[in-house]
Design an enzyme around this catalytic site. Structure first.
Site, PDB file in Angstrom:
ATOM      1  N   LYS A 193       6.449  23.565  16.638  1.00 44.29           N
ATOM      2  CA  LYS A 193       6.116  24.662  15.336  1.00 44.29           C
ATOM      3  C   LYS A 193       6.531  23.888  14.031  1.00 44.29           C
ATOM      4  CE  LYS A 193      10.260  26.267  14.162  1.00 44.29           C
ATOM      5  NZ  LYS A 193      11.076  26.526  12.662  1.00 44.29           N
ATOM      6  N   ARG A 257      11.479  24.716   5.079  1.00 43.12           N
ATOM      7  CA  ARG A 257      11.651  23.315   4.843  1.00 43.12           C
ATOM      8  C   ARG A 257      10.337  22.627   5.321  1.00 43.12           C
ATOM      9  NH1 ARG A 257      17.364  22.016   7.471  1.00 43.12           N
ATOM     10  NH2 ARG A 257      16.553  23.711   8.662  1.00 43.12           N
TER      11      ARG A 257
END
Length: 333
Positions: A193, A257
């Site tokens: 993912k 991030r």
């Protein structure tokens, strides 16, 4: 049968490792938080929080920070491995002599090791041998959990009793934990993912719009499921918290991030500068190449992952990679 956890160890002082320490401490567990850096341990003990990775969340009295492995592992009944994927093996090779044999290890690391194409729990088993192993994964942005915002994740192990132990140890009124026995599916979902989230950030960076992002998430989930099932995972796992749940959160979160890194790349920042712009590890960047190698090994088609890899390597600019995806041969969904 696994007993109730009264003392636990967290290996790694990043944001999510710190959150796991806070969750267990809230449930009455005596927690030892281990950091690789003595100066960081001293600072956290002095200020009473992790100012570097999770500022504004004071430690309760039942969290003790140490850089000494023997102190961290003392009387531990559950160990959380919160080390970035590419550092998991070298860190645990150093710690193996202190590991209390037979104590369950829960990985919260999401990634694939470049050299071996192993996920985090496989790395831990490779280093530590035949151990009780589990993973805790799902849509869980660390600052949101630390702020006690509602969050739901999955505790996965091939041993249901261990999944249930992890469930009891971490569950709170704002952090709900489900059990899952498809360990490889949960691990593959968590690693892949991040690659799709990089692509989502690139779409944000070039201003491609919501339609493009919706298509990306949908087709990205197809790729993730395709690879996972080729490795023996249950396809239903990718419809759940560790699959589509984590994918959505990572692709839309403004603090995630992977998505944030992709947005910088989409706006033209060189990859090496993106890496240098944060003190946190951007797992998605090394993971992309590893996912692509794993897909090639198992003859799984992953065009989005390939496109991200081409952008990261500088082979194609983002807009060209998207154009190539959009002009692939037409096919049935």
């Amino acid at each position: 049968m696994f007993s109730t956890v009264q003392r636990a160890t967290v290996i790694g002082d990043g944001a999510m490792g710190t959150v796991c320490a806070l969750l267990m401490a809230e449930n009455g567990v005596d927690v030892r938080l281990w950091t690789n850096f003595p100066e960081q341990a001293a600072e956290m003990r002095q200020v009473g929080e992790n100012k570097r990775f999770l500022p504004g969340h004071p430690f309760p009295e039942n969290i003790f920070v140490s850089s000494e492995p023997d102190v961290a592992f003392d009387d531990s009944q559950l160990i959380v491995s919160a080390v970035p994927c590419q550092f998991t093996r070298p860190v645990w090779k150093r710690l193996i002599e202190f590991y209390p044999k037979g104590v369950p290890v829960v990985s919260i690391t999401k990634g694939i090791e470049i050299a071996t194409l192993m996920v985090s729990t496989e790395i831990l088993e490779d280093v530590l041998g035949d151990i009780p192993i589990a993973a805790l994964s799902g849509p869980s942005i660390a600052p949101e959990v630390a702020d006690r915002q509602p969050c739901t994740v999955a505790a996965s192990s091939r041993n249901l009793e261990l999944s249930e132990l992890v469930q009891r140890t971490f569950n709170t009124d704002y952090f709900r934990v489900y059990t899952n026995t498809d360990l490889i599916g949960v691990e593959i979902a968590g690693a892949t993912k991040n690659v799709i989230a990089l692509a989502a950030g690139i779409i944000d960076g070039i201003g491609a719009g919501c339609n493009a992002k919706a298509a990306l998430l949908t087709r990205g989930l197809v790729e993730i499921t395709r690879l996972g099932t080729a490795l023996g995972a249950n396809p239903d796992t990718f419809k759940g918290l560790a699959g589509v749940g984590d994918l959505v959160t990572t692709c839309v979160s403004q603090v995630g991030r992977s998505r944030s890194a992709g947005e910088k790349i989409g706006k033209g920042m060189p990859v090496d500068e993106v890496i240098a712009s944060t003190q946190s590890v951007i797992e998605a960047i090394p993971t992309t190449g590893a996912v692509l190698k794993l897909a090639e090994k198992h003859r799984v088609e992953m065009p989005i992952t390939r496109a991200v890899s081409e952008v990261l390597s500088g082979e194609k600019p983002p807009k060209a990679a998207i154009h190539d995806l959009m002009t692939r041969q037409l096919k049935h969904e």
